[in-house]
Design an enzyme around this catalytic site. Structure first.
Site, PDB file in Angstrom:
ATOM      1  NE  ARG A  28      -3.925  -2.136   0.142  1.00 43.39           N
ATOM      2  CZ  ARG A  28      -4.346  -2.867  -0.883  1.00 43.39           C
ATOM      3  NH1 ARG A  28      -3.846  -2.687  -2.101  1.00 43.39           N
ATOM      4  NH2 ARG A  28      -5.285  -3.767  -0.714  1.00 43.39           N
ATOM      5  CG  ASN A  78     -11.168  -9.456  -7.892  1.00 45.23           C
ATOM      6  OD1 ASN A  78     -11.640 -10.478  -8.382  1.00 45.23           O
ATOM      7  ND2 ASN A  78     -10.793  -8.426  -8.629  1.00 45.23           N
ATOM      8  CG  ASP A 119      -4.344 -11.091  -3.381  1.00 52.81           C
ATOM      9  OD1 ASP A 119      -3.829  -9.947  -3.388  1.00 52.81           O
ATOM     10  OD2 ASP A 119      -5.395 -11.368  -3.979  1.00 52.81           O
TER      11      ASP A 119
END
Ligand SMILES: [Zn+2]
Lengths: 304, 440
Positions: free
Chosen positions: B60, B276, B303
């Site tokens: 991030r 996702n 992930d």
């Protein structure tokens, strides 16, 4: 009774029947000169509407007021909700206001389930996204029972955009619980993948189903769906799945025609059919108040 | 420099021995081995694994430091037993230039908790329109070898072909987030019985499988390497099996959550289960476990996707997809994949099983090879860089959120009890974790 009404699946057969029986009693109030019961005096019912739906909001408002509840309309427009306040913050506000019940309409499937985790009061799902609309199913069942006497064994065709319909989901669940036999009729593009697990039959052919039903319920179909290739054109949709005069004439004598509204006249239903004696569209609205009175009464009446 | 002796450790579950670490390297492995002045670490009965390597981490930073930073994510990695993580490119700004990948690389080095290997974007701004300067990123100090638009699929077949071809010049690999976007517009969860019931727009398995099928054929046609991110369906496994049998140079990863969780969890509408690609069915979970066991799926990648409370404590359709993974990956893999006999019967019974060597292969050695990280993914042995982790196979840990080192809290495992606890992690010979606690 249950704490919340989030899904028609929350209602077992005896509870659903209790709601319908209570609604019958509530309907007698509507016939009186003073249309009010003191039952929910001092209770607060909040209408939390994130989508415009004057019809449903008014129906809940009238229902709550007939039970003498205080009603707060917390509409998304012009409130902190439209300024981006989160559902959770709104829930905490409603909690602080002492809401005994929150009636929520929301464009997001599952929003009432989230809300129910954040407030102590009862949450009533007044339509969430493409998920469910359980009080609509209750008023539809009430209407069928009033017109045809029973739900057990009733043959009901639900026709139209099942994929995007919260009315269809709630009706399939509730009608199965109450012993009716549901057939969904739709172009294959407007049926969800996974519909095979639902307690109902499925057909792509309206004409094959029509001669053999007690109830035909037409769902609203948005013309714009053709832009996503769900069907080629409004005209072709109406020709294959619309309830026109010729099709209505082939219904059994006693069969009724329902529509949850708002209607697309000329699309899923011909004006002549919508206005015919078979159609229950106006009484569905009236029945909505009685059924919502019953729901609020049963959710809140037992608590002090 | 400092020395350590890890006493009684079981390398890959073998008999107890002592491991001496000096100057960042494993100096000796033998019962009774020691070094003058070495700090003694009681590793009695702990399983020593090569430090875990994650091919798929969202750190991030830059851009969403409120959700995670390189430092906080590296700390979570170390606590999870990782010594190297590959940082995905979907930051803000996007890691699509040498400047940004070098920034992330340096932030990782400064944090000193794990080797942070930046992944470069395939296309400028992840927009899927034109190639980013892949060569410049490869030549940068970050020495990027993996390129991915993860979060987005490189859906244009011609652009994908060019990317696969272009990175051959520097032995790069394209890591594809396989999702045909025209089939997933507005998608919220796996398309199946649960999505039908919950009224949430479906994400069909075919949207993943169609891209994988196309891309293995493209990789074959141009003779390139291809890596498939987060494989989630039984159908994808079959396509990969076919491609590998044909000799196509494709590798694939599966996430811990796709090995354990299913779409039924969406019933609560709690977006902590929104991810996702989405959680799939029991049949998919079974196929993925079998594929990981037999090697059709090469590696486990987390992930790891931190999200702030605001992005998760909301209506399901408005929530951002993604789950934390770094601190729970190894326990989930032990729970779902390790032979229960190696855990005192603590795992789930089932047919697809790995031993400790199999775990090391899928969580360390093979991902290190795919990422081209020479100093990682090597079993503890004399002369090998001391990147390793010590795991207590007898421990059971209940995930409660308090242990999370990430800035975010979006773990889908809260309340679950999982086997195995990372006791210590060494990065280049220095402890990043001791006694289950981060050392910086
Ligand atoms: Zn991805």
């Amino acid at each position: 009774m249950i704490t919340h009404l989030l899904s028609a699946a929350d209602l077992d057969r005896s509870t659903a029947t209790l709601v319908l029986d209570t609604a019958t009693e509530m309907a007698t109030v509507a016939g009186r000169e003073v249309k009010k019961l003191p039952t929910l005096r001092g209770r607060t019912v909040v209408n939390l509407f994130y989508e415009d739906s004057t019809r449903t909001r008014t129906s809940f408002e009238v229902a709550a007021k007939r039970l003498s509840a205080d009603v707060i309309n917390f509409s998304a427009k012009g409130s902190s909700v439209s300024k981006g306040e989160s559902l959770k913050d709104t829930a905490l506000t409603l909690q602080a206001m002492g809401a005994d019940a929150v009636v929520i309409r929301h464009s997001a499937s599952g929003a009432p389930h989230r809300l129910a985790r954040w407030v102590d009061g009862s949450v009533v799902n007044a339509g969430d996204g493409t998920h469910e609309h359980p009080t609509q199913a209750l008023l539809d069942a009430y209407t069928m029972r009033s017109r045809l006497g029973t739900l057990e064994g009733l043959r009901v065709a639900i026709v139209g955009d099942v994929l995007h319909s919260r009315v269809a989901r709630s009706n399939v669940l509730l009608l199965a619980t109450l012993g009716a036999k549901v057939t969904l009729v739709s172009p294959p593009t407007l049926l969800p993948v996974g519909v095979g697990a639902w307690p109902c039959a499925v057909s792509y052919d309206l004409d094959a189903v029509l001669g053999d039903v007690d109830v035909v319920m037409m769902l609203r179909v948005q013309r714009e769906r053709m832009n996503d290739s769900y069907f080629p054109s409004a005209r072709e949709y109406a020709r294959r799945y619309g309830l026109d005069v010729a099709r209505a004439a082939r219904l059994p004598e006693h069969a009724i025609v329902m529509h949850p509204g708002p209607m697309n006249r000329g699309m899923e239903i011909a004006p002549e059919v919508a206005d015919s004696a078979r159609a229950t569209i106006v009484e569905q609205v009236a029945n909505g108040v009685s059924v919502r009175m019953a729901v609020l009464y049963l959710l809140l009446g037992g608590k002090s | 420099m400092s020395s350590f002796v890890l006493t009684g450790a079981r390398i890959l579950g073998a008999a107890k021995t002592d491991i001496v670490i000096t100057d960042g390297v494993v100096a000796e492995v033998a019962p009774g081995a020691s070094a003058p002045g070495a700090t003694r670490i009681d590793a009695d009965g702990l399983v020593a694994l090569p430090g875990l390597v994650d091919l798929h981490t969202h750190l991030r930073e830059p851009g969403r430091e409120d959700a995670e930073t390189v430092e906080s994510g590296s700390r979570a990695a170390a606590l999870g037993g990782y010594t190297a993580v590959c940082a995905m490119a979907n930051t803000d700004p996007v890691a699509d230039t040498a400047g940004v990948v070098e920034q992330v690389y340096r932030l990782g080095r400064d944090a000193g908790l794990a080797h942070v290997q930046p992944i470069g974007a395939v296309t400028v701004g992840l927009a899927g329109e034109r190639l980013a300067e892949l060569g410049a990123m490869a030549d940068s100090a970050a020495a990027v070898r993996i390129f991915s638009d993860d979060g987005h699929c490189v859906s244009d077949p011609r652009l994908m072909r060019r990317a696969l071809e272009y990175v051959k010049a520097f032995d790069g690999v394209i890591a594809q987030h396989a999702e045909e976007p025209r089939l997933t517009a507005g998608a919220q969860m796996h398309e199946g019985e649960w999505s039908a019931r919950l009224g949430l727009t479906g994400w069909p398995a075919v949207a993943e499988e169609a891209i994988i099928a196309r891309d293995v054929l493209l990789a074959e046609h141009v003779g390139a390497r291809l890596h498939i991110c987060h494989v989630s369906t039984a159908g994808s496994v079959e396509i990969l099996r076919w491609a590998k049998a044909r000799g196509i140079r494709v590798t694939a990863e599966v996430t811990p959550h796709h090995l354990l969780l299913t779409d039924a969890l969406a019933e609560s509408y709690d977006p902590v289960f929104k991810v996702n690609p989405p959680l799939r069915t029991d049949a998919d979970v079974a196929a993925l476990r079998a594929a990981l066991a037999d090697g059709v799926v090469d590696v486990v990648a987390t992930d790891h996707a931190p999200h702030t409370v605001e992005d998760k404590e909301c209506e399901w359709p408005y929530a951002r997809p993604g789950m934390l993974g770094l601190q729970t990956a190894l326990p989930v893999v032990l729970h779902t994949m390790l032979d229960p006999a190696l855990l005192d019967g603590g795992g789930e019974p089932g047919p697809a099983r790995l031993d400790w060597d199999g775990v090391a292969e899928r969580m360390s050695r093979r991902p290190a090879r795919i990422a081209g990280l020479a100093g990682h993914g090597r079993d503890p042995a004399p002369g090998v860089p001391a990147n390793l982790t010590l795991v207590d196979p007898a421990a059971r840990v209940t995930v409660d959120g308090g242990e999370i080192a990430s800035r975010s809290r979006n773990t889908p495992y809260a309340g679950r009890t999982l086997p195995g606890r990372v006791v210590a992690t060494f990065l280049a010979g220095a402890p990043t974790v001791l006694d289950g606690k981060a050392q910086r």
